[in-house]
Scaffold this motif. Structure first.
Motif, short mmCIF file in Angstrom:
data_model
loop_
_atom_site.label_atom_id
_atom_site.label_comp_id
_atom_site.label_asym_id
_atom_site.label_seq_id
_atom_site.Cartn_x
_atom_site.Cartn_y
_atom_site.Cartn_z
N ALA A 241 -9.47 8.94 6.10
CA ALA A 241 -9.24 8.16 4.88
C ALA A 241 -9.41 6.67 5.13
CB ALA A 241 -7.85 8.46 4.33
N PHE A 242 -8.81 6.18 6.22
CA PHE A 242 -8.94 4.75 6.53
C PHE A 242 -10.36 4.40 6.95
CE2 PHE A 242 -4.23 4.50 6.94
CZ PHE A 242 -4.04 3.38 6.15
N SER A 243 -11.05 5.32 7.61
CA SER A 243 -12.42 5.05 8.05
C SER A 243 -13.34 4.77 6.88
CB SER A 243 -12.96 6.25 8.85
OG SER A 243 -14.30 6.05 9.22
N ILE A 244 -13.11 5.45 5.75
CA ILE A 244 -13.95 5.25 4.57
C ILE A 244 -13.85 3.81 4.07
CG2 ILE A 244 -14.29 5.92 2.16
CD1 ILE A 244 -13.35 8.73 2.96
N ARG A 296 5.15 3.93 15.40
CA ARG A 296 3.72 4.06 15.14
C ARG A 296 3.44 4.13 13.63
NH1 ARG A 296 3.55 2.65 20.30
NH2 ARG A 296 2.74 4.21 21.78
N LYS A 297 4.21 4.92 12.89
CA LYS A 297 3.98 5.08 11.46
C LYS A 297 4.13 3.75 10.73
CE LYS A 297 5.67 7.50 7.34
NZ LYS A 297 6.55 8.58 6.82
N THR A 298 5.17 3.02 11.05
CA THR A 298 5.40 1.72 10.40
C THR A 298 4.28 0.75 10.74
OG1 THR A 298 7.79 2.08 10.57
CG2 THR A 298 7.04 -0.16 10.11
N SER A 299 3.82 0.77 11.98
CA SER A 299 2.72 -0.11 12.39
C SER A 299 1.45 0.18 11.60
CB SER A 299 2.45 0.05 13.89
OG SER A 299 3.57 -0.35 14.66
N ILE A 300 1.17 1.48 11.38
CA ILE A 300 -0.01 1.85 10.61
C ILE A 300 0.12 1.38 9.16
CG2 ILE A 300 -1.31 3.81 9.66
CD1 ILE A 300 -0.75 5.29 12.27
N SER A 398 -9.57 1.64 -3.45
CA SER A 398 -8.92 2.87 -3.91
C SER A 398 -8.66 3.80 -2.73
CB SER A 398 -9.79 3.58 -4.96
OG SER A 398 -10.00 2.75 -6.08
N THR A 399 -9.66 3.92 -1.86
CA THR A 399 -9.50 4.77 -0.69
C THR A 399 -8.42 4.22 0.24
OG1 THR A 399 -11.84 5.31 -0.81
CG2 THR A 399 -10.70 5.88 1.22
N GLY A 400 -8.39 2.90 0.39
CA GLY A 400 -7.37 2.29 1.22
C GLY A 400 -5.96 2.54 0.69
N MET A 401 -5.79 2.44 -0.62
CA MET A 401 -4.47 2.69 -1.22
C MET A 401 -4.07 4.16 -1.06
SD MET A 401 -3.35 -0.18 -2.18
CE MET A 401 -1.90 0.42 -3.07
N ILE A 404 -2.79 4.64 2.45
CA ILE A 404 -1.42 4.17 2.62
C ILE A 404 -0.43 5.19 2.04
CG2 ILE A 404 0.23 2.40 1.89
CD1 ILE A 404 -2.10 0.41 2.02
N PHE A 405 -0.76 5.74 0.88
CA PHE A 405 0.11 6.76 0.28
C PHE A 405 0.21 7.97 1.19
CE2 PHE A 405 0.52 10.56 -2.43
CZ PHE A 405 1.77 10.31 -2.98
N LEU A 406 -0.91 8.37 1.81
CA LEU A 406 -0.92 9.50 2.73
C LEU A 406 0.00 9.25 3.91
CD1 LEU A 406 -2.13 12.24 3.58
CD2 LEU A 406 -4.00 10.98 4.66
#
Length: 423
Positions: A241-244, A296-300, A398-401, A404-406
């Motif tokens: 998702a982030f790669s897109i 790690r999750k918070t950093s992402i 949109s993909t970035g948001m 983040i939701f994921l």
């Protein structure tokens, strides 16, 4: 909690990662400009980008790197000791064939160079997984990201500048010389934990049964096993998702600058010097501060939010605000965010890589990220061509948001890993 990485590891990993990107950046950045300046047509230049697919499909032979190695010289170290000189050899071989007259033979040399550098990357990643403790990996991956940026600056920028002075052979010899440097570091490094069974070298904490299962086709089954674990699959989806959204930025930035009338030299300074320096700062911000202060999750999440904001800044030049001050600000934000993001990603990828199959596990994750990036880059470029830059940027946002939701809905276990001693 923090950990201090030894000077030896810093120089070794930094040098090895830098040498990979010396070659890759030369192929994808400097060489197209050289060929074009020598009168090559665009179709003759386009085939260079096919070498990027080699890095995306290196998963096909990663299990072989995990399965076989030298007990005497160190499992992954022995691969590097072979591959680094082969990279130098392939560059020197390319120097024999002048451009653009001998593009066919040059392509053979560069194809061999791409295979060697991609395989060296598998071994280096695995060596980093084994040699860096969990507390060292944040800073260790800052060094990895920095090495990549420095390699890009030198291979894609300085070698291109040297071409006018040194010519084709001189530039290739310079590239080969710089690729040689890490050999001195790896020759002095002692890889840890090297017991061997049936010619396969792995850490002592694994049973002979575990070792046997890493050889041959069973190594590929371990890759499938890694992908199908629930927490790993969630992480892979996050990477994709982030790669897109990230690939959209990389794809759109340069053509936008061309459309604004920037000269190639001006673009080169912005994207090969100013941008990478900002990326280095972002990488060390993530490795020395973010990953030490947060899980790690918070950093992402922090990096993801910053990256979404950075992508949104592209709407300014896309909307006609094309002053150099604004565009340089956009470039700095984008590269800083990218440096942070990939450093955190590389760290989690190392966390989730099992020592018994470090090269394969890491490469599985990298390939998913890389292949998605290539595909989405083509799609984003097509969207920008048909509907304009703004529409493509909104798609990336949109993909970035959604990414983040994921991350928010996934559990912490999706971004960490319990080391598996016996599968």
């Amino acid at each position: 909690m923090s950990a201090c990485i030894s000077k030896e590891k810093i120089l070794l990993l930094g040098g090895l990662y830098c040498s990979q990107f010396l070659a890759i950046s030369f192929i994808f950045t400097a060489l197209p400009a050289i060929l074009r300046s020598e009168g090559a047509d665009l179709n003759s230049i386009a085939w260079l980008y096919s070498f990027g697919l080699i890095w995306s499909i290196k998963l096909l032979w990663a299990p072989i790197v995990d399965a076989y190695g030298s007990r005497k010289f160190g499992h992954y170290r022995s691969w590097i000791l072979i591959l680094q000189p082969l990279m130098v050899f392939s560059i020197l071989l390319g120097a024999i064939f002048p451009v653009p007259e001998s593009l066919g033979m040059l392509g053979v040399a560069l194809g061999f160079l791409s295979i060697c550098s991609a395989t060296q990357d598998i071994a280096v990643d695995a060596l980093a997984v084994k040699s860096l403790s969990k507390d060292e990996r944040g800073l260790g991956n800052s060094i990895q990201t920095t090495g990549g940026f420095i390699g890009s600056i030198i291979g894609g920028g300085f070698v291109l500048l040297a071409y006018d002075l040194l010519g084709w052979k001189g530039s290739m010899f310079l590239l080969a010389l710089m690729t040689t440097i890490p050999l001195f570091m790896i020759s002095r490094y002692k890889e840890q934990g090297m017991p061997s069974v049936h010619g396969t070298v792995l850490p002592h904490l694994y049973s002979s049964n575990s070792i046997a299962r890493t050889t041959g086709r069973k190594g590929y089954l371990r890759a499938l096993e890694f992908l199908t674990k629930r927490e790993n699959l969630s992480w892979i989806l996050t990477l994709i998702a982030f790669s897109i959204s990230i690939s959209a930025v990389a794809t759109l930035l340069t053509p936008m600058l061309v459309d604004f009338g920037w000269s190639l030299q001006h673009i080169g300074i912005a994207t090969n010097i100013i941008g990478p320096i900002s990326g280095v700062l972002g990488a060390f911000s993530a490795g020395s501060i973010l990953l030490r202060m947060f899980k790690r999750k918070t950093s992402i999440l922090i990096c993801g939010l910053f990256m979404v904001v950075a992508i949104a800044t592209l709407l300014l030049p896309a909307g006609g605000y094309s002053s150099s001050f604004i565009i340089y600000g956009v470039i700095i934000c984008i590269y800083f965010g990218y440096g942070m993001m990939v450093t955190v990603f590389y760290t989690v990828m190392m966390d989730k890589s099992r020592h018994i199959s470090a090269g394969t596990d890491y490469t599985v994750q990298y390939s998913c990220f890389s292949i998605t990036g290539y595909i989405s880059a083509m799609v984003m470029m097509s969207i920008a061509s048909d509907y304009g830059y703004s529409v493509a940027i909104y798609c990336a946002l949109s993909t970035g948001m959604m990414s983040i939701f994921l991350v928010i809905i996934l559990s912490n276990s999706s971004f960490t890993s319990r080391e598996i001693v016996s599968p």
